[in-house]
Design a protein around this motif. Structure first.
Motif, PDB file in Angstrom:
ATOM      1  N   MET A   7       0.816  -1.206   0.000  1.00  0.00           N
ATOM      2  CA  MET A   7       0.000   0.000   0.000  1.00  0.00           C
ATOM      3  C   MET A   7       0.860   1.270   0.000  1.00  0.00           C
ATOM      4  O   MET A   7       0.565   2.218  -0.714  1.00  0.00           O
ATOM      5  CB  MET A   7      -0.932  -0.043   1.222  1.00  0.00           C
ATOM      6  N   MET A   8       1.922   1.260   0.810  1.00  0.00           N
ATOM      7  CA  MET A   8       2.804   2.428   0.854  1.00  0.00           C
ATOM      8  C   MET A   8       3.529   2.614  -0.484  1.00  0.00           C
ATOM      9  O   MET A   8       3.801   3.739  -0.889  1.00  0.00           O
ATOM     10  CB  MET A   8       3.836   2.277   1.989  1.00  0.00           C
ATOM     11  N   ASN A   9       3.823   1.495  -1.136  1.00  0.00           N
ATOM     12  CA  ASN A   9       4.475   1.564  -2.442  1.00  0.00           C
ATOM     13  C   ASN A   9       3.558   2.254  -3.455  1.00  0.00           C
ATOM     14  O   ASN A   9       4.014   3.070  -4.262  1.00  0.00           O
ATOM     15  CB  ASN A   9       4.850   0.156  -2.906  1.00  0.00           C
ATOM     16  N   LEU A  10       2.281   1.952  -3.403  1.00  0.00           N
ATOM     17  CA  LEU A  10       1.306   2.576  -4.298  1.00  0.00           C
ATOM     18  C   LEU A  10       1.197   4.076  -4.028  1.00  0.00           C
ATOM     19  O   LEU A  10       1.187   4.885  -4.958  1.00  0.00           O
ATOM     20  CB  LEU A  10      -0.066   1.907  -4.131  1.00  0.00           C
ATOM     21  N   ILE A  11       1.171   4.446  -2.768  1.00  0.00           N
ATOM     22  CA  ILE A  11       1.091   5.864  -2.399  1.00  0.00           C
ATOM     23  C   ILE A  11       2.341   6.605  -2.873  1.00  0.00           C
ATOM     24  O   ILE A  11       2.265   7.724  -3.389  1.00  0.00           O
ATOM     25  CB  ILE A  11       0.877   6.024  -0.883  1.00  0.00           C
ATOM     26  N   ALA A  12       3.499   5.972  -2.716  1.00  0.00           N
ATOM     27  CA  ALA A  12       4.754   6.591  -3.162  1.00  0.00           C
ATOM     28  C   ALA A  12       4.738   6.807  -4.673  1.00  0.00           C
ATOM     29  O   ALA A  12       5.141   7.876  -5.154  1.00  0.00           O
ATOM     30  CB  ALA A  12       5.939   5.729  -2.759  1.00  0.00           C
ATOM     31  N   TRP A  13       4.258   5.832  -5.428  1.00  0.00           N
ATOM     32  CA  TRP A  13       4.204   5.977  -6.878  1.00  0.00           C
ATOM     33  C   TRP A  13       3.187   7.028  -7.299  1.00  0.00           C
ATOM     34  O   TRP A  13       3.429   7.788  -8.241  1.00  0.00           O
ATOM     35  CB  TRP A  13       3.914   4.636  -7.553  1.00  0.00           C
ATOM     36  N   LEU A  14       2.061   7.102  -6.634  1.00  0.00           N
ATOM     37  CA  LEU A  14       1.071   8.137  -6.950  1.00  0.00           C
ATOM     38  C   LEU A  14       1.626   9.529  -6.670  1.00  0.00           C
ATOM     39  O   LEU A  14       1.386  10.466  -7.440  1.00  0.00           O
ATOM     40  CB  LEU A  14      -0.216   7.899  -6.170  1.00  0.00           C
TER      41      LEU A  14
END
Length: 69
Positions: free
Chosen positions: A1-8
């Motif tokens: 989930m944190m990886n997705l937020i970082a990419w966004l």
């Protein structure tokens, strides 16, 4: 989930910088010594000086970390 937020966040930041660059295409003249000059778009000049600042900072941090050991 944190990886997705970082990419966004990265994508949003890239979009902001891309819009900034597309809106600032006016040519800027940079004057050097001995009457030399170069004409670049404003966004390119800002990118070059930001990259130079990043490189200089990284060099100083690296030198400082190696001198403490």
């Amino acid at each position: 989930m944190m990886n997705l937020i970082a990419w966004l966040l990265r994508i949003a930041l890239f979009a902001v910088f891309a819009v900034f660059a597309s809106l600032n295409t006016q040519p800027v003249t940079l004057h050097y010594y001995l009457d030399q000059s170069i004409e670049l778009p404003l966004s390119v000049a800002l990118l070059i000086f930001f990259a130079l600042g990043t490189v200089i900072t990284a060099i100083f941090v690296r030198c400082r970390c190696h001198s403490n050991q």
